[in-house]
Design a protein around this motif. Structure first.
Motif, mmCIF file in Angstrom:
data_model
loop_
_atom_site.group_PDB
_atom_site.id
_atom_site.type_symbol
_atom_site.label_atom_id
_atom_site.label_comp_id
_atom_site.label_asym_id
_atom_site.label_seq_id
_atom_site.Cartn_x
_atom_site.Cartn_y
_atom_site.Cartn_z
ATOM 1 N N ASN A 72 0.809 -1.205 0.000
ATOM 2 C CA ASN A 72 0.000 0.000 0.000
ATOM 3 C C ASN A 72 0.853 1.271 0.000
ATOM 4 O OD1 ASN A 72 -2.348 1.467 0.193
ATOM 5 N ND2 ASN A 72 -2.201 1.551 2.400
ATOM 6 N N CYS B 256 -0.738 4.414 -0.780
ATOM 7 C CA CYS B 256 -1.593 5.592 -0.899
ATOM 8 C C CYS B 256 -1.305 6.619 0.187
ATOM 9 C CB CYS B 256 -3.064 5.230 -0.986
ATOM 10 S SG CYS B 256 -3.736 4.531 0.489
ATOM 11 N N ASN C 193 -1.010 10.472 -0.607
ATOM 12 C CA ASN C 193 -1.813 11.465 0.107
ATOM 13 C C ASN C 193 -0.939 12.554 0.723
ATOM 14 O OD1 ASN C 193 -4.430 10.510 -0.352
ATOM 15 N ND2 ASN C 193 -4.265 9.006 1.289
ATOM 16 N N ARG D 223 -1.079 16.532 -0.017
ATOM 17 C CA ARG D 223 -1.288 17.558 1.017
ATOM 18 C C ARG D 223 -0.223 18.641 0.945
ATOM 19 N NH1 ARG D 223 -2.837 13.082 4.245
ATOM 20 N NH2 ARG D 223 -0.759 12.910 5.137
ATOM 21 N N PRO E 107 6.582 -5.852 16.631
ATOM 22 C CA PRO E 107 7.285 -4.736 15.995
ATOM 23 C C PRO E 107 7.428 -3.502 16.885
ATOM 24 C CG PRO E 107 5.053 -4.921 15.110
ATOM 25 C CD PRO E 107 5.282 -6.126 15.980
ATOM 26 N N MET F 42 6.505 -0.238 17.174
ATOM 27 C CA MET F 42 5.398 0.468 16.539
ATOM 28 C C MET F 42 4.976 1.646 17.390
ATOM 29 S SD MET F 42 1.792 -1.025 15.177
ATOM 30 C CE MET F 42 1.199 -1.599 16.741
ATOM 31 N N TYR G 125 6.787 8.521 13.449
ATOM 32 C CA TYR G 125 6.034 7.270 13.559
ATOM 33 C C TYR G 125 6.746 6.091 12.895
ATOM 34 C CZ TYR G 125 1.998 4.167 13.730
ATOM 35 O OH TYR G 125 1.162 3.119 13.992
ATOM 36 N N GLU H 268 5.250 10.245 6.112
ATOM 37 C CA GLU H 268 3.886 10.501 5.628
ATOM 38 C C GLU H 268 2.837 10.270 6.703
ATOM 39 O OE1 GLU H 268 5.697 7.865 5.023
ATOM 40 O OE2 GLU H 268 4.473 6.061 4.771
ATOM 41 N N LYS H 269 3.248 9.703 7.854
ATOM 42 C CA LYS H 269 2.311 9.442 8.955
ATOM 43 C C LYS H 269 2.763 10.138 10.226
ATOM 44 C CE LYS H 269 -0.862 7.079 7.187
ATOM 45 N NZ LYS H 269 -2.270 7.486 7.330
#
Lengths: 195, 251
Positions: free
Chosen positions: A11, A13, A17, A21, A113, A115, A138, A179-180
């Motif tokens: 993934n 996306c 995104n 932005r 993990p 995380m 993150y 991106e997060k």
């Protein structure tokens, strides 16, 4: 134009995104010519490093990535693929960064993990320009790249200090997901786009 | 060290965020994407969007909304509600969700956890458990708390971990909506028993409740809805207070 390498790495996306932005134009492609023409290249990656490496190889992109002369950003497994090798397989990787990728050892204090949000240390260079000290970013990963001369940011998990970011010449990599990573991540991505 | 997380939970019905007291008397509070963007700007570490109507009314999940959320927010988010098959999870992943949570369907068929985890990794799978304490025993419920099962909380949580859950989101139905504090001792026991992160949910009424569940309750994350939605506890002030109390949070 920014090119995201499309090699079936799972993934992507969230990367698309994040670029949207920031108002950046991008294209998704596996075409070597397009990749080599791009102003900036992003090598995303989620999932298994050995499978991702196999996808790159099948699409004939290993040598293409190595020969890019514009700024390249590998994210998460994308960064790991740019190291010498990964224990996840094990698999031999692109050998751009002079370090190996190993698995975290699980301890009661260090869940695997790794995380969540963790802080960056020893950040150096343009990628982190304007970023406050010990900013949190993150992470989601079970394998890490060891420290080496290419390390440009560190992070620690369960007593292991690892490379949160790497750089060799025009090649950059982040173990975390800019991106997060909220506004800190947006700043890091903007810095990359401004290289 | 990984920071403790603060997670606003947005219960969504028809694209609108709602929050009920003990899952009844639902009331609308706002736009799902707009609230998410605001929470991210305020310093929320993650968001959970639950389609609360999905299970009860057999409605399909809210892929289009998830797509808009993914485009709008810059932090990770989990979506849940009515995920009954690997294909549901795949569709939500493709729409941009970072994690999915499964609840009733995993109790009906526990192999759902392993099937999703094997395909997309444990980090993608949150197992949500709603339980209430009956005669001293914590028993799991399904369908938004409306059906009591014979499953016991601790054994189910352990099985979920063994089947590949990446996190456990436990809501105490006895505490949810009361604003009288989390079920701290239950979280502490879950945390000692499991090696995966535990998200505490149900009962937050004040900053001290959240501090307690993250310290004495040893939860990895605190989830709440109404105290955030109605502005009782603004997130920036909450995180500063936690930091001042030596809780490792992201500021």
């Amino acid at each position: 134009m920014i090119t995201i390498i499309d090699y079936g790495s799972g993934n992507i996306c969230s990367v698309e995104n994040a670029l949207s932005r920031l108002g950046a134009e991008y294209e998704l492609t596996a075409d070597p010519a397009r990749i080599l023409q791009a102003d900036k290249v992003i090598l995303p990656g989620v999932g298994n490093a050995a499978a991702a490496m196999e996808n790159l190889r099948e699409k004939g992109l290993c040598e293409v990535v190595r020969s890019i002369r514009r700024p390249v950003l590998g994210i998460c497994v994308g960064m790991q693929l740019m190291c010498r090798s990964s224990e996840e397989g094990p698999v031999s990787c692109l050998g751009i960064f002079d370090t190996e990728v190993k698995r975290f050892v699980e301890t009661p204090d260090a869940k695997v993990p790794h995380m969540g949000w963790n802080s960056l240390g020893n950040t150096e260079g343009k990628l982190f320009k304007g970023l406050p000290k010990e900013s949190f970013v993150y992470f989601v990963h079970s394998y890490y790249a060891g420290l080496c001369p290419d390390t440009i940011a560190v992070c620690s998990h369960g007593g292991v200090m690892f490379s949160a970011a790497l750089r060799y010449e025009n090649f950059y990599g982040t173990q975390f997901h800019p991106e997060k990573s909220g506004t800190a991540g947006e700043l890091i991505l903007s810095n990359f786009l401004a290289l | 060290m990984v920071a403790k997380r603060i997670i606003p939970c947005l219960d969504v019905k028809d694209g609108q965020v709602v929050k009920g007291i003990n899952f009844e008397g639902l009331r609308e509070v706002g736009d799902a994407v707009g609230m998410g963007v605001q929470y991210a700007a305020d310093g929320a570490d993650e968001l959970v969007y639950l389609d609360i109507s999905a299970t009860r009314e057999g409605r399909n999940t809210f892929t289009q909304l998830v797509r808009r959320i993914a485009a709008g927010i810059n932090i990770p988010f989990t979506v849940g509600g009515g995920i009954a098959a690997v294909e549901d999870a795949a569709r939500l992943l493709e729409a941009g969700a970072d994690k999915i949570s499964v609840n009733s369907a995993a109790i009906a068929d526990p192999s759902l956890i392993s099937r999703i985890a094997e395909k997309y990794g444990s980090q993608f799978v949150v197992v949500a458990i709603d339980a209430k304490c009956i005669d001293g025993q914590w028993r799991c419920t399904t369908h938004g708390g409306s059906r009591l099962t014979g499953l016991e909380l601790f054994s189910w949580a352990l099985e979920a971990q063994e089947r590949g859950a990446g996190e456990i989101l436990f809501t105490s139905m006895d505490h949810d909506g009361t604003c009288a504090g989390y079920a701290d001792e239950v979280y502490a026991r879950l945390s000692d028993m499991l090696s995966i992160p535990i998200i505490a949910s149900g009962g937050a009424g004040c900053v001290e409740d959240i501090r307690r569940v993250l310290t004495e309750g040893r939860a990895d994350a605190a989830l709440a809805a109404s105290i955030f939605h109605y502005g009782q506890i603004p997130i920036p002030g909450l995180k500063r207070a936690l930091k001042a109390a030596n809780v490792n949070v992201r500021l």
